[in-house]
Design a protein around this motif. Structure first.
Motif, short mmCIF file in Angstrom:
data_model
loop_
_atom_site.label_atom_id
_atom_site.label_comp_id
_atom_site.label_asym_id
_atom_site.label_seq_id
_atom_site.Cartn_x
_atom_site.Cartn_y
_atom_site.Cartn_z
N TYR A 45 37.83 49.57 16.55
CA TYR A 45 37.62 49.12 17.06
C TYR A 45 37.17 47.28 16.67
O TYR A 45 38.35 47.82 15.62
CB TYR A 45 35.60 48.74 16.84
CG TYR A 45 35.35 49.28 15.66
CD1 TYR A 45 34.83 48.41 14.65
CD2 TYR A 45 35.14 50.66 14.89
CE1 TYR A 45 34.43 48.64 13.39
CE2 TYR A 45 35.00 51.02 13.46
CZ TYR A 45 34.46 49.43 12.89
OH TYR A 45 34.47 49.71 11.91
N SER A 56 33.63 43.60 16.62
CA SER A 56 32.65 45.12 16.80
C SER A 56 32.09 44.96 15.45
O SER A 56 31.02 46.16 15.28
CB SER A 56 33.17 46.16 17.98
OG SER A 56 33.50 45.61 18.89
N TRP A 113 29.28 48.19 14.92
CA TRP A 113 30.46 49.51 15.05
C TRP A 113 30.84 49.59 13.63
O TRP A 113 30.69 51.54 14.09
CB TRP A 113 31.59 49.37 15.99
CG TRP A 113 31.77 49.54 17.05
CD1 TRP A 113 30.77 48.78 18.23
CD2 TRP A 113 31.79 50.75 18.23
NE1 TRP A 113 30.91 48.74 19.55
CE2 TRP A 113 31.11 50.40 19.22
CE3 TRP A 113 33.07 51.20 18.00
CZ2 TRP A 113 31.66 51.15 20.38
CZ3 TRP A 113 32.75 52.24 18.80
CH2 TRP A 113 32.79 52.42 19.94
N ALA A 169 35.98 51.66 20.82
CA ALA A 169 35.32 50.28 21.95
C ALA A 169 36.33 49.26 22.14
O ALA A 169 36.96 49.03 22.15
CB ALA A 169 34.87 49.66 20.12
N ASN A 205 31.84 47.71 23.38
CA ASN A 205 32.85 46.55 22.56
C ASN A 205 31.54 46.37 21.35
O ASN A 205 31.21 45.44 20.82
CB ASN A 205 33.93 46.03 22.30
CG ASN A 205 33.59 44.53 23.68
OD1 ASN A 205 32.97 44.93 24.86
ND2 ASN A 205 33.84 44.13 23.30
N ARG A 206 30.55 44.73 22.68
CA ARG A 206 29.38 44.86 22.21
C ARG A 206 28.05 45.24 21.33
O ARG A 206 27.28 45.16 21.59
CB ARG A 206 29.18 44.25 23.49
CG ARG A 206 29.95 42.73 23.55
CD ARG A 206 30.14 42.13 24.89
NE ARG A 206 30.94 40.84 25.29
CZ ARG A 206 30.82 39.98 25.95
NH1 ARG A 206 30.36 39.35 26.75
NH2 ARG A 206 31.90 38.96 27.04
#
Length: 653
Positions: free
Chosen positions: A343, A347, A353, A383, A399-400
């Motif tokens: 990631y 993130s 993450w 991500a 990724n969010r």
């Protein structure tokens, strides 16, 4: 059978009328047809040598196999993926094959594709019509194992290869190879794409190589075009993949990394090996190291070598922006796997993450213990700009995402390892057999993760009734291509998951259902089940005829409406109990749970089996009570999807 006849008097009829006149006024004419709901003819095909009537694979069950050797490179300046694939194909069918169909799914992104012609102008998961991107494959050097050119033709996302000699039945083998290249779409139907980040692009690479379509005993060649909504159906085999990328990239693929010493730095290799034996997450490449040139070998390019066995697909990701961490996955047999997350810094932090590996490990350990052991050497969470998509041993998640949303998407995508990566159903036709089954097991997993950290029951179980039983919906058994896009989430995910939870908790009981469901996984692991195979397995394992259930929930979009139509006392004497009359007003049949409250506050509950509707639209029964009732209610726990709860209650006047 002795039939009891109750003595009716004018007074008791009047009490029943006045006590229930409001409900009677609301009662509509019944639409229920017990001859249709309980029709004994459900299956359109008898058992065969290939598929047993018991739900198991038949004693002559067969499926073909395809293995792949792929060498590919990534150009992060032009966004081009370019390589060669050699396909080894085995024809285990009883038929000679004069040609082979391949799926060439990147052609979806060609402006002339069927998928581009059918995607809505906007607000579609699969992209927007009118996009300026024009992708698709360039294919060349399509040759057999002797180097001779093979005759071929391309139609949309399908390629037909004509064989110079028909491939023999019952074990005939062939090899052929081809070169391919394509430009990675920035947003590839929410399954592949490119995510820009401060430290570099993240490439999520899927549907990236030409692959053999499935030839089975149900449809022959499964060569439906890929248009976006319908997912995938593939044969099983082994994958040897070499990926050459810029040396400042880290490449992760769902498979065993064969040359870690060539692609990690000395420090990263030591951390990588440490993570294999650690129950706690180990940072292999930290956020602070990402921007350091010394965190990657000082070369121009590196080749990452991976192998994955007995799988139906492979996917990978590559970026110079990756933070990498990992931890050990403990499997019931004593074997280990490796949970690994990749990631960007955007993130990282804030309950996001940095917990991905923890979630991955917990999810896979739970499903391995509950259903069947995880089969792959790694489980990688990436991500990306893909909201959530699954492949063997690797998944792409938004990724969010963070906190409950990251747990949810991670658990869901890794749940797909069981459906459809292990149990290889035809997603192109039967999305509910992977999405619905997976959504069902996700609910069980979330209940126990970290003592229920993200378990948020939302009111009663039937709170989604008006959505799930909307008369405008298509049946669950509709193909995803045949559903309104806005309905896919309901029909492929939530409605079948809700149905399985009802079947488990209210019809069969958890123990009976779980044992049967586990047997379904065992019977069809690494095979190709159909809906009938699932239905037959559950019925045979539990000893139940569930045609009424499959008809109401899966084959048709039927609604449920159970109603109380009358409550009175035999001979006007509450000490003799209460006679309760109920009706089934819509086409779906379900068991009935009744709870009565007496004047002293005592609650008396009874559950009537679905068989009361086997030959009746309405039913009367005697509730064993000895005092007057103040109220009677159908489904007091709010479990069943009753479309009209207004007629579920009676109150004394």
């Amino acid at each position: 059978m002795k039939r009891t006849i109750f003595k009716w008097t004018l007074a008791s009829l009047m009490i029943g009328f006045f006590g229930q006149q409001e409900s009677i006024a609301q009662t509509k004419e019944s639409q229920y047809n017990y001859k249709e709901a309980f029709n004994p003819i459900f299956y359109s095909n008898n058992g065969s040598p290939y598929r047993s009537a018991s739900g198991k694979p038949g004693h002559q069950y067969w499926q073909n196999a395809a293995s792949y050797d792929i060498k590919v490179s990534l150009n992060d300046q032009t966004h081009e993926v370019k390589g060669t694939v050699k396909i080894s194909y085995t024809n285990n069918s009883p038929d000679e094959l004069a040609f082979i169909w391949l799926q060439i799914e990147q052609n979806l992104f060609n402006q002339e594709s069927i998928g581009q012609a059918t995607v809505p102008l906007s607000n579609s998961r699969y992209g927007d019509a009118g996009s300026s991107f024009n992708g698709g494959y360039t294919l060349s050097n399509i040759k057999d194992q002797s180097g001779k050119e093979l005759k071929n033709s391309i139609n949309d996302t399908r390629m037909r290869i004509d064989l110079p000699t028909p491939l023999a039945a019952n074990g005939g083998k062939t090899e052929f190879s081809l070169d391919f290249s394509y430009i990675v779409p920035e947003y590839g139907a929410d399954r592949t794409g490119i995510l820009p980040t401060a430290n570099g692009d993240i490439y999520a690479i899927a549907q990236w190589y030409p692959k053999v379509a499935v030839y089975d005993d149900v449809l022959g060649w499964n060569s439906l075009p890929y248009t976006g909504p319908g997912e995938f159906y593939m044969e099983y085999g082994d994958f040897n993949v070499e990926i050459t990328a810029p040396a400042n990239h880290i490449v992760v693929m769902g498979g065993e990394l064969l040359n870690p010493q060539d692609v990690w730095t000395k420090d990263q290799l030591a951390r990588y090996n440490k993570a294999k034996d650690s129950d706690k997450t180990v940072l292999i490449r930290s956020e602070s190291e990402v921007s350091s040139a010394n965190s990657r070998p000082q070369k121009k390019t590196l080749t990452w070598k991976y192998r994955l066995e007995n799988a139906r697909d492979v996917a990978w990701a590559s970026s110079k922006a990756f933070i990498i961490d990992a931890a050990k996955i403990n499997l019931p047999s004593g074997k280990k796997s490796l949970a690994l997350s990749a990631y960007p810094k955007e993130s990282n932090g804030g309950n996001a993450w940095e917990r991905s590996t923890e979630y991955t490990k917990a999810s896979i350990e739970y499903y391995s213990k509950k259903w069947m052991e995880y089969p792959y050497p790694v489980a990688i969470n990436v991500a990306s700009n893909v909201g959530g998509m699954e492949y063997p041993a690797i998944v792409f998640c938004g990724n969010r995402a963070k906190a409950a949303s990251l747990w949810g998407v991670t658990d869901h995508e890794f749940g797909h390892i069981w459906f459809p990566m292990i149990v290889g159903s035809n997603e192109r036709l039967h999305a509910w057999m992977d999405e619905g089954f997976n959504t069902f097991i996700n609910e069980l997993s979330t209940e126990v993760f970290n003592k229920g950290e993200y378990n948020r029951p939302m009111g009663t179980k039937n709170s989604m009734t008006q959505v799930l039983m909307n008369p405008a919906l298509e049946p669950v058994m509709t193909t995803p291509q045949g559903m309104k896009e806005r309905n896919i989430g309901i029909l492929a995910y939530y409605k079948p998951a809700f149905a399985l939870r009802i079947l488990r908790d209210e019809v069969l009981g958890a123990e009976r259902f779980d044992n049967a469901f586990k047997k379904y996984i065992e019977y069809w692991a690494y095979k190709h089940p159909t809906p009938d195979d699932f239905f037959r397995t559950i019925e045979n394992e539990t000893g139940e005829n569930l045609a009424w259930f499959w008809r109401g929930w899966f084959l048709n979009n039927w609604a449920l409406d159970q109603a109380i139509t009358d409550v009175h006392y035999p001979d006007l004497d509450p000490t003799k109990g209460a006679i309760i009359s109920i009706s089934n007003l819509e086409k779906m049949a379900m068991p009935v749970v009744i709870e009565a409250t007496t004047v002293s506050g005592k609650k008396v509950r009874t559950k009537l089996p679905v068989e009361i509707w086997e030959r009746n639209q309405s039913w009367r029964f005697l509730l064993n009570t000895t005092e007057k009732l103040t109220s009677v209610k159908i489904d007091p726990d709010g479990v069943y999807p009753d479309s009209n709860p207004e007629n579920n209650s009676w109150k004394s006047k």
